[in-house]
Design an enzyme around this catalytic site. Structure first.
Site, PDB file in Angstrom:
ATOM      1  N   ASP A 116       0.859  -1.174   0.000  1.00 44.96           N
ATOM      2  CA  ASP A 116       0.000   0.000   0.000  1.00 44.96           C
ATOM      3  C   ASP A 116       0.910   1.244   0.000  1.00 44.96           C
ATOM      4  OD1 ASP A 116      -2.145   1.724   0.040  1.00 44.96           O
ATOM      5  OD2 ASP A 116      -3.234   0.648   1.595  1.00 44.96           O
TER       6      ASP A 116
HETATM    7  C1  NOJ Z   1      -4.079   3.796   0.047  1.00 44.59           C
HETATM    8  C2  NOJ Z   1      -5.227   2.841   0.191  1.00 44.59           C
HETATM    9  O1  NOJ Z   1      -5.136   2.172   1.433  1.00 44.59           O
HETATM   10  C3  NOJ Z   1      -5.306   1.815  -0.912  1.00 44.59           C
HETATM   11  O2  NOJ Z   1      -6.494   1.106  -0.777  1.00 44.59           O
HETATM   12  C4  NOJ Z   1      -5.201   2.472  -2.246  1.00 44.59           C
HETATM   13  O3  NOJ Z   1      -5.321   1.517  -3.257  1.00 44.59           O
HETATM   14  C5  NOJ Z   1      -3.888   3.210  -2.336  1.00 44.59           C
HETATM   15  N1  NOJ Z   1      -3.836   4.218  -1.319  1.00 44.59           N
HETATM   16  C6  NOJ Z   1      -3.688   3.845  -3.707  1.00 44.59           C
HETATM   17  O4  NOJ Z   1      -4.552   4.876  -3.921  1.00 44.59           O
END
Ligand code: NOJ
Length: 751
Positions: A257
């Protein structure tokens, strides 16, 4: 030798490490760090993918740099959070799960893929399959609710919709199941918090949806921000290596993430070198935005903390993902001006989005059948979300343009026609709390407040209410009051809106609430005081039309809750399939001394899992089983019940099958969902709904992590919600002699 292996042989170490780097255009930053010098990095072969853009011209320019200006011309992956539609926005995932209609969910994902790929995106950071039982956590909006069985089915449908049956097509995209793992169980529902969970609960309740998504062929996995039992998920060897890679044999791409590797420094796991090395060693392939891999892997290799084989393996998996998407055959496969013009926000997509709303919204109560509304009635439409388009899409709708959205006010006019008598007053702001406004208006100003004093706005609403036959109040959350980093300690309707509702109640006019949120809300006062509550969640582009269809009866609501609505926030986590306590309350009682209960609220929720009303009524006949006793793994049980539409309207009913294992070597949940079917019945029509139950449905995990089942009596429930079922019991034993023993015990009343 395969194409990818040949390519790997030609790559330098720097080029391989470059592939492991995922940069962002910073339009969807979800952290404090942003990628810088993106074009330069791509030109220097220091990026394997880019996310955050859905501008085909921009993306094409970046792909051209990757393909034409780097030595090996390796194309980029283009990622984006395509969560519930792309330009045509569908209800939020939690709402879609309330449809219990897998075909419908699959089709929303299919349309999302058609639209997103038409703008050059080939990798969706979806589905989010985190089981969530704490509505304080804002991200419950992105998943399928609290139940493992349903969540697993939805996970599969989403992957099938996004990926189709051929990933090389220019209108299918790679799915990324997230967030491995257990992100939905963050303590106290506070965003990015810790998770501490028993292995049994993990295996039984939280991990199956990830597995289901992978079994459906999901090409990639995203790690979670949280730690699990003391080890950050992004470097959790047991989760990533042992479970994902070995036990589940996943050979696709694992991405972190957003800056999750760097955040391990803050978790206290060492410096950037240390945490990057442990993440690679644990099985991570691609580093989202943080650049720990880019900056440190070479040195970690020199120091012997990682091996070149590991870098090769990670790089190989990224290249394989590109190959699966067809990018080596044509790096520009996903760019098409023609598709961008003709396949986005089409009338068909909008029409389908409108249809999904009646299936996803949940009619929580409807006293005296006040809904549907009479088109000729004088309606007072009030509430800060009644004439709103800014908040209709719901969180994670990056490509949405709120100008494309239909407000409830507009939708009601569209459906009821020009002669309808609908007076409108805003009545209150969504919230006047500056702290909340600052938090939710972080990226886009969606809480735009009316400067009038609250009392003036309420007075205006009361004036039209007094003159109306019925009041429809549209209240709830602003878009960013749920979603990422939107945990709430108080999950009620904001105070300003509650004040409005209280004043409206005093007029004595029938009060219909249309509630909007990305999470279960506490609606105890509203339940007591409103005549009807239609919970519409965030319903997307066609929100107003879809809700108006339901309000005026053109469509019959058929959603049922996939997450329990508590009476009070102090009850959370609250979910239907809790385990049995040794001191259960006696049925029907709210308090007993020395029993498991609260002194100030009942144990029961406001609205249970599986609950949802219709404009018609359904009656269930008894549960019929084709056997009363079975033995062995291969035997199957058929259960059925006859459901009759006893009302005056055609309607859809979600028939639910639950099982109880009353005696086992471990405490078992009071009930677990093991099947469902959504049927449509005309007035007076009956249908037999049948389910096949196998030994797999009886299985659970023991303390050693083994999946087992035990001979005994089982109860089969079929019904309209988790608390409204009929049941029958059956003996299922390992063999004939155990079958006789269980039968004898049960005859003596001791089973
Ligand atoms: C953080 C989020 O937790 C995740 O779900 C997402 O895909 C990413 N950012 C990218 O935007």
């Amino acid at each position: 030798m395969s194409f990818v292996d040949r390519l790997l042989l030609q790559m330098t170490l720097e080029e391989k490490i470059g592939q492991l780097n995922l940069v962002s255009y910073g339009k969807v930053d979800t952290g404090t760090v942003r990628s810088v010098g993106v074009a330069k990095k791509i030109a220097a072969a220091q990026a394997g993918g880019l996310f955050g853009t859905h501008d085909p011209a921009e993306a094409r320019a970046m792909q051209t740099i990757a393909v034409e200006q780097t030595r090996l011309g390796i194309p980029l992956l283009f990622g984006l959070d395509v969560i519930h539609g792309h330009k045509t926005i569908f209800p939020i995932p939690l709402a879609l799960s309330c449809s219990w209609n897998l075909e419908l969910i699959r089709k929303t994902a299919r349309i999302a893929a058609i639209e997103a790929t038409a703008e050059g995106v080939n990798w969706a950071f979806s589905p989010m399959v985190d089981i969530a039982r704490d509505p304080r956590w804002g991200r419950v909006s992105e998943g399928a609710g609290e139940d493992t069985y349903l969540g697993s089915q939805v996970a599969r449908a989403m992957v099938e919709g996004l990926q189709g049956d051929d990933l090389k097509r220019n209108d299918t995209m790679m799915a990324c199941v997230k967030h491995l793992g257990l992100y939905g169980a963050v303590e106290a529902g506070r965003e990015y918090n810790s998770v501490d969970m028993s292995p049994v609960r993990m295996l039984e309740d939280y991990l199956p949806p990830y597995k289901a998504a992978l079994d459906a062929g999901a090409g990639s996995v995203m790690t979670a921000f949280n730690d699990i039992n003391g080890v950050p998920a992004t470097a959790h060897p047991e989760i990533l290596n042992d479970l994902l890679r070995k036990r589940w044999s996943f050979d696709g791409l694992v991405v972190t993430d957003y800056t999750a590797i760097n955040e391990m420094v803050e978790h206290g796991m060492g410096d950037l070198h240390d945490v990057s090395a442990v993440a690679l060693n644990a099985g991570v392939d691609m580093d989202m935005v943080g650049e720990g891999f880019l900056e440190t892997l070479q040195q970690s290799l020199d120091a012997g903390h990682i091996s070149e084989t590991q870098i090769d393996m990670a790089c190989r998996r990224i290249l394989l993902a590109k190959e699966k998407l067809g990018l080596f055959d044509d790096p520009y496969l996903y760019f098409s001006d023609e598709r961008a013009k003709s396949r986005i926000l089409t009338p068909e997509h909008r029409a389908f989005a409108r249809e999904t709303i009646a299936e996803s919204c949940v009619l929580l109560k409807n006293d005296g059948n006040i809904l549907p509304l009479d088109r000729s009635a004088k309606i007072a439409l009030v509430g800060p979300l009644a004439d709103d388009t800014l908040n209709m899409p719901g969180n994670w709708s990056i490509a949405a343009d709120s100008d494309d959205c239909i407000s409830i006010r507009q939708g009601m006019r569209n459906v009821a026609g020009p002669d309808a008598r609908i007076a409108y007053a805003r009545g209150s702001n969504i919230t006047d709390d500056p702290r909340v406004i600052a938090a939710v208006n972080y990226r886009i100003e969606r809480v735009v407040n009316d400067p009038r004093p609250a009392v003036d706005m309420i007075d205006e609403a009361l004036r039209i209410a007094k003159d109306a036959d019925v009041v429809v109040a549209v209240v709830g959350e602003a878009q960013e009051m749920s979603g990422e980093c939107a945990s709430r300690a108080d999950i009620g309707i904001p105070e300003e809106q509650r004040d409005l509702l209280q004043a409206l109640r005093k007029t004595g006019k029938p009060l219909v609430l249309v509630t909007i949120s990305g999470r279960p809300l506490t609606l105890a006062w509203e339940h007591e005081n409103a005549d009807a509550i239609l919970h519409m969640w965030f319903a997307g582009t066609e929100a107003g039309n879809g809700v108006a269809d339901v309000l005026f009866g053109g469509a019959n609501p058929s959603g049922k809750l996939t997450m329990t609505f508590p009476r009070h926030v102090g009850q959370v986590p609250i979910y239907y399939n809790h385990r049995r306590t040794g001191r259960p309350l006696s049925p029907g009682l709210e308090f007993e001394k020395f029993k498991s209960c609260y002194i100030d609220v009942p144990n029961t929720p406001q609205y249970p899992f599986g609950h949802g009303l219709s404009y018609t009524s359904f009656e269930y006949g008894p549960v019929e089983l084709d056997k009363t006793s079975l033995n062995g793994e291969r035997d199957v049980l058929h259960a059925r019940a006859t459901v009759t539409n006893t009302g005056a309207k055609t309607g859809k009913e979600i028939v639910q099958l639950y099982l109880t294992d009353p005696v086992a070597s471990m405490t078992r949940p009071v009930k677990v969902l093991r099947g469902f079917e959504k049927i449509e019945l005309a007035p007076g029509q009956s249908q037999q709904v049948g389910f096949t139950i196998t030994v797999g449905d009886l299985k659970f995990y023991d303390l050693s992590g083994a999946e087992i089942w035990e001979s005994g009596e089982f109860i089969v429930h079929i019904g309209a919600s988790s608390v409204s079922t009929q049941s029958a019991s059956v003996i299922w034993a390992k063999d004939a002699s155990e079958e006789r023993a269980v039968a004898a015990k049960s005859a003596s009343g001791a089973a």
